[in-house]
Design a protein around this motif. Structure first.
Motif: not given
Lengths: 532, 327
Positions: A37, A43-45, A116-117, A119, A121, A173-176, A178, A181, A185, B37, B39, B42, B53-54, B78, B81, B83
């Motif tokens: 990703q 960022g992603l688990n 926040e961003g 994954d 946690k 990195a956070n999707v909301k 910019e 980030n 990435l 988005m 795993g 989560t 949020r989105l 954004l 995927r 970001k």
């Protein structure tokens, strides 16, 4: 003559040296069906992204070629009180930019997993505080006893505090936003044996061997790596056969014979630690997708047992998986910590018994039910559902198969959509490679507050199993723990909480130029790639 | 004339708005973006917070309004995927698609037209008959099958050309080009031919039919009667008149070439916008899907608008009609 001989040996020796010199530039080219990703380690688990990044980033602990936990950036750790673990950090570890790895980086990386961003946690949240004792010692305070924390943290990668803060990557990195980030990435600065040279997401990522990695015993002689995602299976296979790529995965099982008949390439098949199973709605008073009204037949253990005895796992293995699956009676694979072969015998195939059980339960003519099934997530997922449906037909249960792409399938059946399913096919690899993850995610009763049973889509629920799950989480004595696991597994089996099918095969296409280690979680570790 | 333009512009705007609306309504059925988005471990609370949020929990009209508000100034947000801003992703990928589409368009024009002319002039020739037979294949076989056949033949069996990707690219400012390296050119051949094949056969058949019709007209007979040379008749008189409708079609087909590129790009792992779109569907990356669909519809609307305006210049009756209605 002797002179001639001498000359020949000199030439041979020279050419050997030359050969060795040439062989030093070993560029590994490989493809997967998708891309990581991002390069952000928190960022992603997800297995592919984290496995991909394990070549660049490292955690305090690591996984070896058999997915056993070994020391990584920590050389040792010691449980000093039920909620305290002291980690000794490895000396002389350098990030790719030359900075030294130390206790501050551990604390920074942990805090970053809670941003926040992130994954990560759940894993970060196992820890409530980290104290720096000295540059190479940290004291980790956990949220209650967490004996699994060191192994879970093999997936928490350590970042350089200075580098991250300088490059605006202080939080994940956070999707909301910019602005938050940046760099992390598409850039990486880890301690791993490979450095990222360049990356364009979904197009190409180039790595080179890091010159000052702490571990000199890595067997790989790879110097550069070029990764390209290739979406189409046919294109991947073609690129492997034509020699443009050295390793591609996954390969459709249908293509195995084709690969094996070609020179220079072969299919590498192993058992993945992913268990495929069918789940059943056991909590609604009336099924959402069935012709039985006013009651839920799946609440009756006799009906579930009838279904279990109706499935012919050997046929699924032979006809659908080309002989390459491992039929299973347990919800965990042999590679998973807590596996006990004594409990792994599948339910016998006995449609006669099934019909009898159905009649006893009051459904001599069976009933109708719909099974939800992904069609692009697991190996031959849709075909397994269709086969199961035809096996159910033999005992009178009319099973309709609703097969959809994974994006739609998961949107329908998961918690966010109130578990909108009566029966489903799902696959699971515990990220921690420990039985507790399976118990907590799939088998414990649904409980959103405790964050357990999130993927127990049919809400199989047994109070004793819940109790055992909690005990297993904190028990440190191996024998006692295994006894708890066995008890829980026996209950699930007796009550037919699930219908386990098999561990699906891993399917890699590998050029004969290289040898690789196929890890059971499907991660591709460059550390074990050797050019012959 | 002015009011005609205003009217056309307004209509184009309405078309774009309805495309946006339909596309946006469809996204509801693509799947749940959140699930792609995060795993598997989560928590539900986290997932819910992310959806919030989105703005995925907002009512449809509000989501649509926010989307239009952003889209009007070219801000699609954004990518879920990647970001990064969607406009940046599209700008990165556009050169690959444009190079592929333009080369294919050129191929189909410069091979399709001569083949059409040839088959019209030598109708009974062996070569003409073979062209016609082969063109049937081009028209009837689906693009992905042709692509895979090409990969198999030229990539796997003969090993002349690469089977996937774009080869080495050179970055010139914002534009990345594969036309300046040998591996880039080699990589372009198979996808370009695959993409060109359908248009090529279409143009060839169109030219042939038009040409055959023109060749039977009186002025061609008179030209022959005047004793003009065969080449002068065929190319100086017949072809010129044939090309007028052909050019209109080619113009309109250009948009289609870009649309067809999606399949070709997927088969050859060509890193263009089509690939980006396909990936976005799989990952439920709504901002990318929305931006791509809007962009394609802008291209189509722009081409049609240009054609309309050109017609208005050519045919003044259109202007009078439009003008009289408005006053």
């Amino acid at each position: 003559m002797t002179i001639m001989k001498k000359m020949l040996t000199t030439v041979a020796a020279a050419s050997m040296i030359l050969g060795a010199g040439l062989a030093e530039a070993n560029t590994l080219k490989f493809a997967f069906q998708g891309d990581a990703q991002s390069l952000d380690p928190h960022g992603l688990n997800e297995t592919f992204t984290l496995g991909f990044l394990s070549n660049v980033y490292e955690g305090l602990t690591m996984l070896d070629e058999n997915i056993k936990v070994i020391p990584g950036l920590a050389t040792s750790w010691e449980v000093t009180s039920p909620t305290t673990i002291v980690f000794k950090l490895r000396e002389g570890v350098k990030f790719h930019n030359g900075n030294s790895f130390n206790a501050d980086d551990v604390i920074f990386s942990w805090k970053r997993t809670l941003s926040e961003g992130s994954d990560q946690k759940v894993r970060g949240g196992m820890v409530v505080d980290i104290k720096k004792i000295d540059d190479l010692t940290v004291e980790v305070h956990t949220d209650g006893p967490q004996p699994l924390m060191p192994s879970e943290w093999a997936w928490i990668y350590m970042m350089d505090k200075e580098w991250s803060e300088e490059n605006g990557a202080g939080s994940a990195a956070n999707v909301k936003e910019e602005s938050a980030n940046g760099y992390s990435l598409n850039h990486a600065n880890g301690t791993g044996p490979f450095e990222v040279v360049s990356r364009q997401p979904d197009v190409k990522t180039v790595f080179k061997r890091s010159e000052n990695h702490w571990n000199e015993n890595i067997i790989s002689n790879v110097t550069d790596v070029i990764f390209t995602p290739v979406k189409q299976a046919a294109t991947r296979t073609a690129a492997l056969i034509s020699g443009e790529l050295d390793m591609v995965y996954p390969i459709p099982v249908q293509d195995w014979s084709r690969l094996d008949s070609e020179d220079g390439v072969s299919a590498l098949k192993g058992a993945e630690a992913r268990t495929i199973f069918l789940g059943m709605d056991q909590f609604r008073d009336e099924l959402l997708y069935s012709n039985v009204k006013g009651k839920n037949p799946l609440k009756d253990v006799r009906v579930r047992l009838a279904m279990a005895h109706a499935l012919d796992l050997e046929v699924i293995k032979k006809k659908i998986m080309r002989g390459a699956a491992t039929p299973t009676g347990l919800m965990i694979a042999p590679q998973v910590n807590g596996f006990n072969p004594e409990y792994n015998t599948p339910y016998t195939y006995d449609p006669e018994l099934s019909r009898k059980l159905l009649a006893e339960a009051g459904y001599p003519d069976g009933f109708e039910i719909t099974i939800d099934c992904p069609n692009n997530r697991y190996v031959n997922d849709e075909k397994i559902c269709i086969a199961a449906a035809s096996m159910m037909a033999k005992i009178g249960i009319k099973m309709k198969v609703l097969a959809q792409p994974k994006a739609k399938y998961f949107a329908k059946v998961l918690a966010q959509n109130n578990y909108d399913t009566s029966m489903y096919l799902l696959g699971w690899t515990p990220g921690s490679m420990d039985v507790h993850n399976v118990l907590g995610s799939l088998i414990a009763c649904q409980n959103a507050e405790k964050n357990v049973g999130l993927f127990n889509l049919g809400n199989y629920c047994n109070a004793r199993v819940d109790e055992l799950t909690d005990l297993i989480q904190v028990e440190t004595d191996a024998d006692k723990r295994q006894a708890y696991v066995d008890e829980a597994m026996q209950i699930v089996k007796d009550e037919v909480g699930y219908l386990p099918i098999h561990q699906q095969p891993l399917s890699w296409g590998v050029s004969d130029k290289i040898t690789v280690n196929q890890r059971a979680d499907n991660a591709f570790d460059f550390r074990y790639v050797v050019f012959k | 004339m002015f009011s005609f333009l205003i009217k056309r512009l307004l209509q184009s705007f309405m078309v774009l708005l309805s495309v946006a609306f339909i596309a946006f309504a469809l996204f509801k059925f693509v799947g749940d973006p959140i699930n792609n988005m995060v795993g598997q471990d989560t928590t539900l609370v986290e997932r819910e917070a992310l959806a919030e949020r989105l703005g995925l929990n907002d009512p449809f009209p509000i989501q649509f309004f926010n989307f239009i508000k952003g889209a009007a100034v070219g801000d699609f947000g954004l990518s879920y995927r990647h970001k990064v801003p969607v406009s940046q992703l599209i700008a990165e990928r556009a050169p690959a698609t444009l190079e592929l589409s333009i080369i294919s368009a050129l191929l189909s024009v410069f091979i399709g037209i001569p083949m059409g002319v040839y088959t019209a002039i030598r109708r009974k020739g062996f070569l003409s008959r073979s062209f016609m037979t082969v063109s049937l294949v081009g028209i009837s076989l689906p693009t992905f099958l042709i692509g895979i056949l090409f990969i198999f033949l030229f990539g796997v069996i003969l090993r002349w050309l690469p089977t996937f990707g774009r080869g080495e690219v050179v970055q010139i400012g914002f534009w990345s080009t594969g036309l300046l390296t040998w591996s880039g050119i080699k990589s372009l051949i198979l996808p370009a031919v695959t993409l060109a094949l359908f248009q090529m056969t279409l143009i060839m058949r169109l030219v042939r039919t038009e040409m055959l019709e023109v060749l039977t007209t009186d002025y061609i007979k008179f030209a022959r009667a005047r004793g003009l040379k065969e080449n002068a008749v065929n190319f100086g008189h017949a072809l010129k008149n044939t090309l007028i409708p052909v050019i209109t079609i080619i113009g309109l087909q250009l948009g289609l070439v870009m649309a067809f590129a999606i399949i070709t790009e997927t088969v050859f792992q060509w890193p263009g916008m089509g690939m980006l779109f396909i990936q976005a569907i799989e990952e439920v990356d709504v901002p990318v899907m929305a931006a791509y669909l809007m962009m394609i519809s802008v291209v189509f609307v722009a081409i049609n608008l240009a054609v309309d305006i050109l017609y208005a210049f050519v045919d003044p009756r259109l202007t009078i009609d439009g003008g009289s209605k408005h006053g």
